[in-house]
Design a protein around this motif. Structure first.
Motif, PDB file in Angstrom:
ATOM      1  N   GLY A   1     -37.002 -46.644  23.193  1.00 34.91           N
ATOM      2  CA  GLY A   1     -36.783 -47.699  24.168  1.00 34.91           C
ATOM      3  C   GLY A   1     -35.714 -47.305  25.165  1.00 34.91           C
ATOM      4  O   GLY A   1     -35.469 -46.128  25.411  1.00 34.91           O
ATOM      5  N   GLY A   2     -35.039 -48.280  25.739  1.00 30.71           N
ATOM      6  CA  GLY A   2     -34.054 -47.991  26.768  1.00 30.71           C
ATOM      7  C   GLY A   2     -34.670 -48.093  28.146  1.00 30.71           C
ATOM      8  O   GLY A   2     -35.871 -48.302  28.304  1.00 30.71           O
ATOM      9  N   VAL A   3     -33.847 -47.924  29.155  1.00 28.98           N
ATOM     10  CA  VAL A   3     -34.314 -48.157  30.512  1.00 28.98           C
ATOM     11  C   VAL A   3     -35.012 -46.951  31.126  1.00 28.98           C
ATOM     12  O   VAL A   3     -35.722 -47.073  32.118  1.00 28.98           O
ATOM     13  N   GLY A   4     -34.816 -45.766  30.567  1.00 36.12           N
ATOM     14  CA  GLY A   4     -35.409 -44.564  31.132  1.00 36.12           C
ATOM     15  C   GLY A   4     -34.415 -43.780  31.968  1.00 36.12           C
ATOM     16  O   GLY A   4     -33.427 -44.325  32.473  1.00 36.12           O
ATOM     17  N   THR A   5     -34.681 -42.473  32.123  1.00 36.34           N
ATOM     18  CA  THR A   5     -33.716 -41.555  32.728  1.00 36.34           C
ATOM     19  C   THR A   5     -34.360 -40.730  33.830  1.00 36.34           C
ATOM     20  O   THR A   5     -35.478 -40.241  33.679  1.00 36.34           O
TER      21      THR A   5
ATOM     22  N   VAL B   1     -30.086 -30.184  34.828  1.00 35.34           N
ATOM     23  CA  VAL B   1     -28.853 -30.031  35.590  1.00 35.34           C
ATOM     24  C   VAL B   1     -28.072 -31.331  35.616  1.00 35.34           C
ATOM     25  O   VAL B   1     -26.842 -31.333  35.570  1.00 35.34           O
ATOM     26  N   ALA B   2     -28.788 -32.462  35.720  1.00 31.92           N
ATOM     27  CA  ALA B   2     -28.142 -33.768  35.781  1.00 31.92           C
ATOM     28  C   ALA B   2     -29.119 -34.824  35.282  1.00 31.92           C
ATOM     29  O   ALA B   2     -30.337 -34.642  35.361  1.00 31.92           O
ATOM     30  N   SER B   3     -28.582 -35.931  34.742  1.00 32.25           N
ATOM     31  CA  SER B   3     -29.395 -37.036  34.247  1.00 32.25           C
ATOM     32  C   SER B   3     -28.757 -38.352  34.653  1.00 32.25           C
ATOM     33  O   SER B   3     -27.524 -38.478  34.685  1.00 32.25           O
ATOM     34  N   TYR B   4     -29.616 -39.349  34.944  1.00 35.39           N
ATOM     35  CA  TYR B   4     -29.141 -40.664  35.369  1.00 35.39           C
ATOM     36  C   TYR B   4     -29.894 -41.726  34.572  1.00 35.39           C
ATOM     37  O   TYR B   4     -31.109 -41.881  34.717  1.00 35.39           O
ATOM     38  N   ASN B   5     -29.168 -42.466  33.756  1.00 38.41           N
ATOM     39  CA  ASN B   5     -29.776 -43.481  32.899  1.00 38.41           C
ATOM     40  C   ASN B   5     -29.860 -44.811  33.654  1.00 38.41           C
ATOM     41  O   ASN B   5     -29.204 -45.791  33.320  1.00 38.41           O
ATOM     42  N   VAL B   6     -30.705 -44.835  34.691  1.00 42.68           N
ATOM     43  CA  VAL B   6     -30.769 -45.986  35.590  1.00 42.68           C
ATOM     44  C   VAL B   6     -32.156 -46.625  35.638  1.00 42.68           C
ATOM     45  O   VAL B   6     -32.413 -47.514  36.447  1.00 42.68           O
ATOM     46  N   GLY B   7     -33.070 -46.184  34.768  1.00 42.15           N
ATOM     47  CA  GLY B   7     -34.406 -46.763  34.752  1.00 42.15           C
ATOM     48  C   GLY B   7     -35.462 -45.787  35.218  1.00 42.15           C
ATOM     49  O   GLY B   7     -35.214 -44.929  36.076  1.00 42.15           O
ATOM     50  N   CYS B   8     -36.638 -45.912  34.653  1.00 36.30           N
ATOM     51  CA  CYS B   8     -37.757 -45.015  34.958  1.00 36.30           C
ATOM     52  C   CYS B   8     -38.983 -45.833  35.327  1.00 36.30           C
ATOM     53  O   CYS B   8     -39.290 -46.837  34.687  1.00 36.30           O
TER      54      CYS B   8
END
Length: 398
Positions: free
Chosen positions: A104-108, A133-140
């Motif tokens: 689950g979770g919002v997506g990356t 290189v970089a990840s953003y856990n702000v929704g997919c």
């Protein structure tokens, strides 16, 4: 039956995910920027995964010189599915792709080094840091749209805070979220001058445009809307901007027409200056591609209007004549369907024209979750009668 579909992006094209780019997702090369040697020959097909019958999600690499599949790289650790679309940076070194957590979770949203695809066949716990290189856990979500100069990326989020997430690509910065009436639309587009971002409010029936000249200091809000066309009903799934920036193609995949509503089902042509629909062609649009000479629009159609449905005998590519829109005084009556391509029992997905070879790439899925790639020659669309021919017939992809 629900299953995942392959999404395609050709690295040297601005498109949804066949990395030329391509797929129910895709990638693109910003216009007006240098194209690397790799980008001229490599394409990426995004395999979204996400069903019990599917293999893990991944990326299939296509050699566009030989029209052959080089390899598929799988995501085997901590990723349940990926977004439909991706984008490749102008130099071909990075691929931006959103992924979903199996718990689950919002997506990356992830930034992935494309060079590492040559070294491995899986992304796993031991090599993950070499890829990402970089990840953003702000929704997919599904959408991934890049500005023509490659500076900014817009991705949709259908989990947590919905809307459109905005990134500074070069500096790897998350800039914020466009609320977009709390919807996560399928696709978007940016004007050739990079000043306006177009998308839809998904199943709230509007095609909209936002002034984005305030970036990077300020993310647009509803007050920055410069276009708002109400379709009245339906599922606005496909969207594409004409290269001249004067017309926006928006697909309403809903049939039958809602009682009492003006018919907007099919492919609609919005004249942006007039802020209204000026032409329409019957279809059930899933996604769009435009030929490099801007004379033809391809609509990947599903009779159900459902992006994730496969095994539908109504799935096809419909080619539409749009060359009149290149004229200063277009004859809108000349916008018409020319020819169709389909294969029984394969679900229609996304497509892209190769800007280098003019060949047409079309990715589909079957009822088992297996992806397939067709490559078509569309040179005879100008003939009478119009037709297309098969260059690569059902190549197996991820």
């Amino acid at each position: 039956m629900k299953s995942r579909l392959p999404r395609m992006l050709l690295a040297a094209t601005a498109v949804s995910s066949l990395g030329l780019a391509a797929g129910c997702g895709s990638s693109s090369t910003p216009t007006g920027t240098a194209v690397s040697a790799q980008e001229k020959t490599i394409g990426y097909v995004i395999d979204t995964g996400g069903s019990a019958t599917a293999k893990p999600p991944g990326v299939t690499i296509i050699d566009r010189t030989t029209n052959s599949v080089k390899k598929t790289v799988r995501f085997t650790t901590g990723i349940a599915s990926s977004g439909h679309f991706a984008n490749v940076t102008a130099d071909g070194s990075e691929l931006w792709l959103c992924t979903n957590d199996p718990n689950g979770g919002v997506g990356t949203v992830n930034v992935i080094k494309t060079a590492v695809f040559d070294r491995y066949s899986t992304i796993n716990s031991s090599n993950k840091n070499e890829f990402i290189v970089a990840s953003y856990n702000v929704g997919c979500g599904i959408q991934s749209t890049q500005t023509p100069d490659g500076k900014y990326l817009f991705t949709s989020s259908n989990q947590g805070s919905q809307g459109i997430n905005v990134f500074d690509v070069k500096n790897h910065l998350y800039l914020g979220n466009i609320a977009n009436d709390n919807t996560a639309p399928h696709v978007g587009a940016v004007s050739p001058d990079g000043k306006v971002y177009y998308t839809t409010t998904a199943q709230k029936y509007h095609a909209v445009g936002y002034d984005i000249t305030s970036l990077p200091s300020r993310v647009p809000t509803a007050a920055d809307k410069v276009l708002d066309v109400d379709f009245g009903y339906g599922n606005l799934h496909a969207l594409r901007l004409h290269p001249n920036g004067k017309y926006l193609f928006v697909g309403n995949a809903t049939w039958p027409v809602s009682a009492g509503k003006t018919n907007t089902s099919g492919t609609n042509v919005i004249e942006i200056a007039a802020k209204k629909i000026v032409a329409r062609v019957d279809s059930t649009p899933h996604n769009y591609a435009i030929s490099p000479d801007a004379k033809y629009l391809a609509s990947t159609d599903n009779s159900t209007g459902d992006c994730d449905y496969v095994g539908d005998e109504g799935a096809l590519v419909q080619f539409v004549e749009i060359s009149t829109l290149l004229s200063a005084t277009p004859d809108l009556s000349k916008i018409k369907a020319l020819d169709q391509f389909h294969r029984d029992n394969l679900g229609g997905s996304h497509a892209a024209w190769d800007p280098v070879t003019n060949l047409f790439y079309y990715s589909v899925g079957d009822t088992t979750g297996q992806g397939w790639l067709y490559v078509l020659n569309t040179a005879n669309l100008a003939a009478t009668p119009a037709s297309v021919s098969v260059v690569v017939d059902k190549a197996k992809i991820g």
